[in-house]
Design an enzyme around this catalytic site. Structure first.
Site, short mmCIF file in Angstrom:
data_model
loop_
_atom_site.label_atom_id
_atom_site.label_comp_id
_atom_site.label_asym_id
_atom_site.label_seq_id
_atom_site.Cartn_x
_atom_site.Cartn_y
_atom_site.Cartn_z
CB CYS A 26 -0.94 0.00 1.20
SG CYS A 26 -0.09 0.08 2.80
CB CYS A 149 -12.79 -44.61 -18.11
SG CYS A 149 -13.59 -46.16 -17.60
CB CYS A 197 -22.64 -16.54 -15.45
SG CYS A 197 -20.90 -16.35 -15.85
#
Length: 291
Positions: A26, A149, A197
């Protein structure tokens, strides 16, 4: 009767004896008690900045090892777990430990996750048979599956010959809208979707894909994928937000095109001068040195 003058507090004197230290994040100056030193590299930052930095990385899951926030750190130090415990909440530390454990399992060829969403246990593989698909039985739910798999065990059939049908109970391949965890279609890293989303980006390989069908969205800048097909209207954003997003994308491309169009005459005018200067420089290099 005389008395000695009582000592009075002088803040100016204390500030002079306690010099301020500068924070690289900062750029503020604080007394030493407001600063935190990373033990591995001895870099110093203000406690508030370092706390916010650690909390952000843990929340986003960007790193499992929290590195020094100084990009030019000479020792490339990392924060130790006991250092983070003193600056972040216990909830954040639990998430950090869980992310560490998940990454350890993903990188360990001898361990894998049970594909059942109701179990999520870690299963051990046989070290001597790592190159071939092997039968794995979960020690918790007793589910038997293929290590390659992750489908039901198919003895005598190769994975490519076995028709892969996603299990209803699998949280990693199920396309159910309520599924909270899936795997990236490219690098297979586990991804958790809390909200937002349906357009996802893997933080590990940066692949952009649809959460529901796992189809790539790398070239779909306008999100046309959600206008048709099984994922129609499943983006999770309002129609106004989608229109605004598309307007921004089109505006960016149009802006670049307009800028190029406006700059083209100046480039054509300047090109002879550039070529002339280049020719003069080349000719000057070929001239012999004066004697």
């Amino acid at each position: 009767m005389s008395t000695a003058p009582s000592a009075r507090y002088c803040p100016t004197r204390d500030l002079a004896l306690d010099p301020l230290m500068s924070c690289k994040l900062c750029l503020g100056e604080f007394p030493q008690e407001h600063m935190t030193t990373i033990s591995q590299c001895q870099c110093v930052f203000c406690s508030l900045c370092l706390k916010q930095y650690v909390e952000f990385l843990i929340k986003e899951g960007l790193e499992t090892a929290i590195s020094c926030p100084d990009s030019a750190c000479p020792k490339h130090g990392h924060l130790l777990e006991n250092e983070m415990e003193g600056m972040v909440a216990e909830e954040s530390m639990q998430r950090y430990r869980r992310l560490q454990f998940e990454r350890e399992v993903l990188l360990d060829p001898c361990r894998t996750w049970c594909p059942s969403s109701s179990c999520q246990a870690v299963c051990q593989l046989k070290e001597g048979e790592m190159e071939l698909p092997q039968l794995v039985q979960c020690s918790v739910c007793r589910l038997e599956f293929c290590s390659a798999c992750r489908d039901d065990w198919h003895k005598g059939h190769a994975c490519q010959d076995n028709i892969f049908l996603p299990r209803v109970t699998s949280s990693f391949y199920n396309s159910d809208d309520d599924t909270p965890i899936k795997r990236c279609p490219k690098c297979k890293v586990y991804i958790e979707r809390d909200k937002g989303c349906a357009q996802m980006m893997c933080k590990n390989c940066k692949r952009t894909f649809c959460w529901y069908c796992l189809e790539s969205l790398e070239d779909d800048f306008l999100l046309i994928h959600y206008d048709e097909g099984p994922c129609r209207n499943k983006l999770g954003l309002s129609r106004a937000s989608v229109i605004w997003h598309r307007t921004q994308v089109v505006g960016i491309f149009a802006g670049f095109g307009l800028l190029l169009l406006l700059a083209s005459p100046f480039l054509l005018i300047a090109s002879p001068f550039v070529l002339c200067c280049k020719c003069k420089c080349s000719k000057g290099d070929d001239d012999p040195l004066p004697t």
